[in-house]
Design a protein around this motif. Structure first.
Motif, short mmCIF file in Angstrom:
data_model
loop_
_atom_site.label_atom_id
_atom_site.label_comp_id
_atom_site.label_asym_id
_atom_site.label_seq_id
_atom_site.Cartn_x
_atom_site.Cartn_y
_atom_site.Cartn_z
N TRP A 142 0.93 -1.39 0.00
CA TRP A 142 -0.04 0.04 0.02
C TRP A 142 1.18 1.21 -0.12
O TRP A 142 0.67 2.20 -0.75
CB TRP A 142 -0.94 -0.10 1.33
N ALA A 144 0.99 4.05 -2.63
CA ALA A 144 0.64 5.54 -2.34
C ALA A 144 1.91 6.58 -2.68
O ALA A 144 1.51 7.64 -3.21
CB ALA A 144 0.31 5.44 -0.78
N ASN A 145 3.11 6.12 -2.61
CA ASN A 145 3.98 7.19 -2.96
C ASN A 145 4.99 7.02 -4.00
O ASN A 145 5.08 8.06 -4.76
CB ASN A 145 5.01 6.88 -1.57
N ALA A 164 3.47 7.82 -7.84
CA ALA A 164 3.44 9.25 -8.12
C ALA A 164 4.87 9.53 -9.11
O ALA A 164 4.84 10.20 -9.93
CB ALA A 164 3.30 10.13 -6.99
N TYR A 208 -4.59 6.70 -2.10
CA TYR A 208 -4.02 7.94 -1.86
C TYR A 208 -3.20 8.54 -2.88
O TYR A 208 -2.90 9.54 -3.02
CB TYR A 208 -2.81 7.46 -0.61
N VAL A 255 -1.09 12.34 -4.89
CA VAL A 255 0.51 12.46 -5.01
C VAL A 255 0.58 12.78 -6.26
O VAL A 255 1.28 13.64 -6.89
CB VAL A 255 1.10 11.50 -4.31
N MET A 285 -0.55 13.10 3.53
CA MET A 285 0.61 12.26 3.90
C MET A 285 2.13 12.77 3.53
O MET A 285 3.15 13.21 4.23
CB MET A 285 0.70 10.65 3.47
N VAL A 286 2.01 12.91 2.27
CA VAL A 286 3.23 13.59 1.60
C VAL A 286 3.02 15.04 1.38
O VAL A 286 1.95 15.45 0.90
CB VAL A 286 3.55 12.89 0.20
N ASN A 315 7.16 16.28 -2.52
CA ASN A 315 7.74 15.27 -3.31
C ASN A 315 8.98 15.45 -3.90
O ASN A 315 9.26 16.55 -4.55
CB ASN A 315 6.77 14.92 -4.42
#
Lengths: 421, 226
Positions: free
Chosen positions: A24, A28-29, A32, A323, A327, B1-2, B5
């Motif tokens: 996950w 989510a990160n 992006a 999520y 991002v 959360m972020v 970046n």
């Protein structure tokens, strides 16, 4: 042996939970980063990016994720040394997953640019070195992984430089850039299809029972590449020349042709990312499952069960949908300096590097590879402005993430050891 | 959360957008010169001071753009052109606006009226000088395409041609300046000496305006010739 037999279900459930949590976080990160260039250059919309990411991340994880998973699972810790105490491997892998996932969550909340790959490798090395003893860690393999952190941005940078220079030479320098773009872009589409197909076929498909020889794979890749090229040509034909007084050479139109290409590189990047980064979540999970299933026999050669990769892919997709889209939106709208031609060169370079690394089983960081690729295009006088300070931040994050992941993993390792005995 | 970046942070703000915005301001500033001159010929100082106010405002806005660009060009920025050339270019551009401000300032302050005999050549001379600025702006606008194409040869040829044209214009302004000076020399004895001194000064400054526009062109050449 007894411990594993006693708690086998709990172990598997925990591993699946932590693995999904980790996946996950990856979704989510990191997604992006993979899709940011495509959205940023306005080649695709955010909605399209999410659809592409969902489909190709999953395919990448499922079809080509096996090789890196094997490295994470059995390459860093020497499994032979654990033959007498397989439960240690279970604790270790569970704690590595939990440590990496939590570290990822903390870092993301603080806005630190950490790599999911670094977190998990650091965590595994950490519990291995402290929990099992220094000799349990396969240091040559760790060294190889560490060197890839230097090599992968360099390689991606070089490919990015060469790709952008070739685009510059073939298309922007020609008398009629629009016609040249239409002529050469299918070639680049072929390249995208060929590279992805080649690595998937030669390295990825063993676990779903398809075993092709090198020659067969090569032929099939060329065919697939040509098929994708055909698709690209059909889409390209829809791009019509639009005259604009501001635009003497028709570069805006050239960029629109590259917009078509960006759709393919976005797919390739999502695929590459899925194939490499799914291992971060799935590798330790697979290790736990194989130990528990075989009731303590550690078999590093066993194939990863296909549903594990599906679980990882699903986790990535879940992270992306719940999520990641936010991002992507931030990254995508933040990057206004990127045109489709530059975005193409950077993304394809990064995707190629990641796909090659997945093929050889090396876990590498997508973020760093992409940063390297963007720098490469920048060196080719492609980027209007790059902030070098961010490179420094990223290097810092390499240094911090390893000990942080390791420390957390050690903590959880002793916790599990205490809980299960 | 972020919240940040690393990837989007990597793309710094391009300095070329403010650079273009700056020359546009400088050009608009120079464009005020001709109506200002017409108003001064009529002796309409009310109107002239309005144009002068426009000049001051535009010069000020250009100054702000310049400061903004300098501050947004930290040493960690990686650019396709040399940073020092870029900073040189913006200060040369900025001097265009400054010169327009000086010319209008002194003309308004002393309520200077160019003698009728000189009005026609002086007007042509100013038109040429202002055209130089417009030409410099056009050449700079090519920079966008040049970046777009990764410094392609085609665009760079277009830019070279524009800079050559700019050079021709500047040369023409030089010729006009010589002619006006000669005419003024013939009139010298009939005019108040102090006025003559300032007339020479204005003639000089209008010449400097075209000089500076040309210098923008040569800076641009240095910037892109690598």
């Amino acid at each position: 042996m007894l411990i594993i037999a006693q708690h086998s279900e709990i172990f598997i459930i925990l591993a699946c939970l932590f693995g999904f949590f980790m996946a996950w976080g990856v979704g989510a990160n990191d997604v992006a980063n993979a899709m940011g260039t495509s959205v940023g250059s306005k080649a695709i919309t955010i909605k399209q990016a999410i659809i592409i990411a969902v489909v190709f991340e999953f395919l990448g994880a499922w079809l080509a994720g096996g090789e890196v998973t094997a490295t994470i699972r059995g390459g860093i810790i020497d499994p032979v040394l654990l033959a007498q105490r397989p439960e240690m491997l279970v604790y270790g892998m569970l704690s590595a997953l939990l440590a990496a996932a939590i570290w990822l969550l903390i870092a993301s909340a603080k806005g630190w640019p950490v790599s999911t790959t670094h977190s998990i490798v650091g965590a595994i090395v950490g519990f291995g070195a402290v929990g099992l003893g220094m000799e349990a860690v396969a240091w040559p393999k760790v060294g190889q992984i560490a060197s890839s952190w230097v090599v992968s941005p360099l390689l991606a940078g070089t490919i990015g430089f060469v790709l952008f220079k070739s685009v510059h030479h073939l298309i922007f320098e020609s008398r009629d850039p629009f016609a040249a773009a239409k002529r050469y872009v299918p070639g680049y589409v072929f390249l995208v299809g060929f590279i992805v197909a080649m690595v998937t076929l030669t390295k990825g498909l063993k676990h779903i029972g398809l075993d092709l020889s090198f020659g067969q794979s090569l032929l099939l890749s060329i065919v697939l590449g040509l098929a994708i090229m055909g698709l690209g040509m059909v889409m390209e034909r829809r791009v019509k020349y639009v005259r604009d007084a501001e635009d003497h050479f028709g570069y805006a139109n050239v960029e629109r042709v590259f917009g078509v290409l960006m759709i393919f590189t976005a797919c390739a990047m999502a695929f590459a990312h899925g194939s490499n980064d799914v291992a971060n979540a799935v590798g330790p999970l697979a290790a736990v499952i194989s130990v528990v299933r075989s009731e303590g026999v550690i078999d590093s050669a066993a194939l990863v069960p296909w549903w594990v990769l599906v679980l990882g892919g699903g986790g990535i997709v879940a992270g992306l949908v719940t999520y990641g889209h936010k991002v992507i939106a931030t990254v995508g709208t933040g990057i206004t300096e990127l045109t489709p031609s530059r975005g193409f060169a950077a993304t394809l370079a990064a995707a190629t590097t990641v796909v090659l690394a997945s093929g050889t089983g090396l876990p590498i960081s997508t973020t760093h590879t992409l940063v390297g690729a963007v720098l490469g295009v920048g060196l080719a006088r492609g980027m209007a402005a790059l902030n070098l300070r961010v490179i420094g931040t990223i290097v810092m994050s390499w240094l911090i993430t390893l000990p942080a992941g390791a420390g957390l993993a050690i903590l959880f390792f002793f916790m599990f050891k205490g809980m299960f005995g | 959360m972020v919240n940040t970046n690393p990837f989007s942070a990597m793309f710094g703000r391009s300095p070329f957008q403010p650079l273009l915005a700056h020359i546009v301001k400088a050009n608009e500033c120079a464009d005020q010169l001709l109506p200002f001159f017409e108003a001064s010929l009529q002796g309409d100082w009310q109107k002239a001071s309005e144009y002068r106010e426009n000049v001051t405002r535009l010069e000020h806005e250009a100054d702000e753009l310049k400061t903004d660009l300098r501050l947004n060009l930290p040493s960690t920025m990686f650019l396709p052109v040399s940073r020092s050339d870029l900073l040189d270019l913006i200060s040369v551009q900025d001097k265009i606006a400054n010169k327009v401000r000086d010319i209008t300032g002194i003309m308004l302050g002393r309520k200077m009226r160019v003698p009728d005999a000189l009005a026609e050549p002086m007007r042509d001379y100013m038109i040429t000088s202002v055209a130089c600025v417009a030409q410099a702006r056009q050449a700079l606008e090519e920079l966008k395409d040049l970046l777009e194409s990764g410094f392609g040869r085609n665009v760079s040829d277009v830019m070279q041609n524009m800079i050559r044209e700019l050079h021709t214009l500047e040369h023409k302004a030089d010729g006009q300046q010589v002619a006006i000076r000669r005419q003024l020399f013939d009139l010298e004895s009939e005019l108040p000496p102090v006025d003559v001194i300032f007339l020479y000064k204005i003639i000089d400054w209008v010449g400097e305006l075209s000089d500076r526009a040309e210098r923008v062109g040569s800076r641009l050449q240095i910037l892109t010739a690598r």
